[in-house]
Design a protein around this motif. Structure first.
Motif, PDB file in Angstrom:
ATOM      1  N   GLN A 157       0.849  -1.194   0.000  1.00 22.45           N
ATOM      2  CA  GLN A 157       0.000   0.000   0.000  1.00 22.45           C
ATOM      3  C   GLN A 157       0.880   1.239   0.000  1.00 22.45           C
ATOM      4  O   GLN A 157       1.964   1.232   0.578  1.00 22.45           O
ATOM      5  CB  GLN A 157      -0.909   0.022   1.220  1.00 22.45           C
ATOM      6  CG  GLN A 157      -1.924  -1.092   1.238  1.00 22.45           C
ATOM      7  CD  GLN A 157      -2.852  -0.994   2.455  1.00 22.45           C
ATOM      8  OE1 GLN A 157      -2.756  -0.075   3.255  1.00 22.45           O
ATOM      9  NE2 GLN A 157      -3.728  -1.965   2.578  1.00 22.45           N
ATOM     10  N   ALA A 158       0.413   2.291  -0.658  1.00 21.68           N
ATOM     11  CA  ALA A 158       1.180   3.527  -0.737  1.00 21.68           C
ATOM     12  C   ALA A 158       0.282   4.717  -0.425  1.00 21.68           C
ATOM     13  O   ALA A 158      -0.911   4.686  -0.688  1.00 21.68           O
ATOM     14  CB  ALA A 158       1.771   3.680  -2.135  1.00 21.68           C
ATOM     15  N   ARG A 159       0.908   5.734   0.117  1.00 23.73           N
ATOM     16  CA  ARG A 159       0.218   6.996   0.372  1.00 23.73           C
ATOM     17  C   ARG A 159       1.212   8.089   0.017  1.00 23.73           C
ATOM     18  O   ARG A 159       2.385   8.003   0.375  1.00 23.73           O
ATOM     19  CB  ARG A 159      -0.164   7.088   1.835  1.00 23.73           C
ATOM     20  CG  ARG A 159      -1.143   8.201   2.121  1.00 23.73           C
ATOM     21  CD  ARG A 159      -1.550   8.254   3.567  1.00 23.73           C
ATOM     22  NE  ARG A 159      -2.147   6.992   3.986  1.00 23.73           N
ATOM     23  CZ  ARG A 159      -2.303   6.627   5.248  1.00 23.73           C
ATOM     24  NH1 ARG A 159      -1.891   7.411   6.216  1.00 23.73           N
ATOM     25  NH2 ARG A 159      -2.868   5.487   5.559  1.00 23.73           N
ATOM     26  N   GLY A 160       0.783   9.104  -0.707  1.00 26.72           N
ATOM     27  CA  GLY A 160       1.714  10.150  -1.113  1.00 26.72           C
ATOM     28  C   GLY A 160       1.064  11.507  -1.213  1.00 26.72           C
ATOM     29  O   GLY A 160      -0.145  11.653  -1.140  1.00 26.72           O
ATOM     30  N   ARG A 161       1.920  12.501  -1.387  1.00 25.90           N
ATOM     31  CA  ARG A 161       1.472  13.877  -1.558  1.00 25.90           C
ATOM     32  C   ARG A 161       2.359  14.492  -2.629  1.00 25.90           C
ATOM     33  O   ARG A 161       3.566  14.299  -2.630  1.00 25.90           O
ATOM     34  CB  ARG A 161       1.612  14.633  -0.252  1.00 25.90           C
ATOM     35  CG  ARG A 161       1.082  16.056  -0.335  1.00 25.90           C
ATOM     36  CD  ARG A 161       1.144  16.764   0.999  1.00 25.90           C
ATOM     37  NE  ARG A 161       0.230  16.115   1.941  1.00 25.90           N
ATOM     38  CZ  ARG A 161       0.386  16.138   3.255  1.00 25.90           C
ATOM     39  NH1 ARG A 161       1.421  16.756   3.790  1.00 25.90           N
ATOM     40  NH2 ARG A 161      -0.480  15.548   4.050  1.00 25.90           N
ATOM     41  N   ALA A 162       1.759  15.238  -3.535  1.00 26.41           N
ATOM     42  CA  ALA A 162       2.493  15.899  -4.611  1.00 26.41           C
ATOM     43  C   ALA A 162       2.232  17.394  -4.557  1.00 26.41           C
ATOM     44  O   ALA A 162       1.125  17.828  -4.230  1.00 26.41           O
ATOM     45  CB  ALA A 162       2.060  15.342  -5.962  1.00 26.41           C
ATOM     46  N   TRP A 163       3.277  18.161  -4.881  1.00 27.96           N
ATOM     47  CA  TRP A 163       3.173  19.617  -4.939  1.00 27.96           C
ATOM     48  C   TRP A 163       3.516  20.068  -6.347  1.00 27.96           C
ATOM     49  O   TRP A 163       4.363  19.487  -6.998  1.00 27.96           O
ATOM     50  CB  TRP A 163       4.174  20.260  -3.983  1.00 27.96           C
ATOM     51  CG  TRP A 163       3.871  20.074  -2.553  1.00 27.96           C
ATOM     52  CD1 TRP A 163       3.185  20.941  -1.752  1.00 27.96           C
ATOM     53  CD2 TRP A 163       4.248  18.973  -1.719  1.00 27.96           C
ATOM     54  NE1 TRP A 163       3.117  20.438  -0.478  1.00 27.96           N
ATOM     55  CE2 TRP A 163       3.760  19.236  -0.432  1.00 27.96           C
ATOM     56  CE3 TRP A 163       4.941  17.794  -1.941  1.00 27.96           C
ATOM     57  CZ2 TRP A 163       3.950  18.366   0.631  1.00 27.96           C
ATOM     58  CZ3 TRP A 163       5.131  16.914  -0.890  1.00 27.96           C
ATOM     59  CH2 TRP A 163       4.637  17.210   0.381  1.00 27.96           C
ATOM     60  N   LYS A 177      13.483  11.921   6.902  1.00 32.13           N
ATOM     61  CA  LYS A 177      13.383  10.983   8.013  1.00 32.13           C
ATOM     62  C   LYS A 177      11.977  10.957   8.578  1.00 32.13           C
ATOM     63  O   LYS A 177      11.297  11.990   8.622  1.00 32.13           O
ATOM     64  CB  LYS A 177      14.363  11.358   9.122  1.00 32.13           C
ATOM     65  CG  LYS A 177      15.785  11.084   8.771  1.00 32.13           C
ATOM     66  CD  LYS A 177      16.697  11.356   9.952  1.00 32.13           C
ATOM     67  CE  LYS A 177      18.120  11.001   9.564  1.00 32.13           C
ATOM     68  NZ  LYS A 177      19.004  11.047  10.697  1.00 32.13           N
ATOM     69  N   GLY A 178      11.547   9.776   9.022  1.00 33.65           N
ATOM     70  CA  GLY A 178      10.251   9.636   9.676  1.00 33.65           C
ATOM     71  C   GLY A 178       9.102   9.887   8.722  1.00 33.65           C
ATOM     72  O   GLY A 178       9.186   9.610   7.537  1.00 33.65           O
ATOM     73  N   ASN A 179       8.025  10.432   9.234  1.00 32.06           N
ATOM     74  CA  ASN A 179       6.836  10.734   8.451  1.00 32.06           C
ATOM     75  C   ASN A 179       6.733  12.256   8.342  1.00 32.06           C
ATOM     76  O   ASN A 179       5.853  12.878   8.927  1.00 32.06           O
ATOM     77  CB  ASN A 179       5.598  10.121   9.131  1.00 32.06           C
ATOM     78  CG  ASN A 179       4.361  10.225   8.279  1.00 32.06           C
ATOM     79  OD1 ASN A 179       4.380  10.753   7.172  1.00 32.06           O
ATOM     80  ND2 ASN A 179       3.255   9.738   8.808  1.00 32.06           N
ATOM     81  N   ALA A 180       7.644  12.827   7.574  1.00 32.91           N
ATOM     82  CA  ALA A 180       7.817  14.282   7.534  1.00 32.91           C
ATOM     83  C   ALA A 180       6.564  15.037   7.111  1.00 32.91           C
ATOM     84  O   ALA A 180       6.370  16.190   7.495  1.00 32.91           O
ATOM     85  CB  ALA A 180       8.972  14.637   6.598  1.00 32.91           C
TER      86      ALA A 180
END
Length: 80
Positions: free
Chosen positions: A5-11, A74-77
């Motif tokens: 599973q993937a989760r992402g954010r794009a700008w 690092k981490g869940n920035a």
């Protein structure tokens, strides 16, 4: 997240968007498919992946999409 599973954010210049999808490894390729209303129109894209320090480049081999480079944090920035 559970494997696959993937989760992402794009700008981009017009704003930002979040998406969810699935990933898999096919030989030496990273393949991903995002929800149809997000990126790639729901079609799978397979890419070669190259890492140099904290930069990761994705080179499209099959499917449609743009080559991309991302910076690892690092981490869940971005609190995804």
């Amino acid at each position: 997240m559970e494997g696959g599973q993937a989760r992402g954010r794009a700008w981009w210049s017009g704003g930002q968007q979040e998406g969810t999808g699935r990933w898999r490894i096919d030989g030496n390729l990273w393949c991903e498919r995002w929800n149809p209303d997000k990126w790639g129109g729901g079609r799978e894209i397979c890419q070669k992946v190259y890492k140099d320090g904290n930069q990761v480049s994705f080179i499209v081999v099959s499917g449609s999409g743009d080559n991309d480079t991302v910076t690892l944090k690092k981490g869940n920035a971005y609190d995804l």
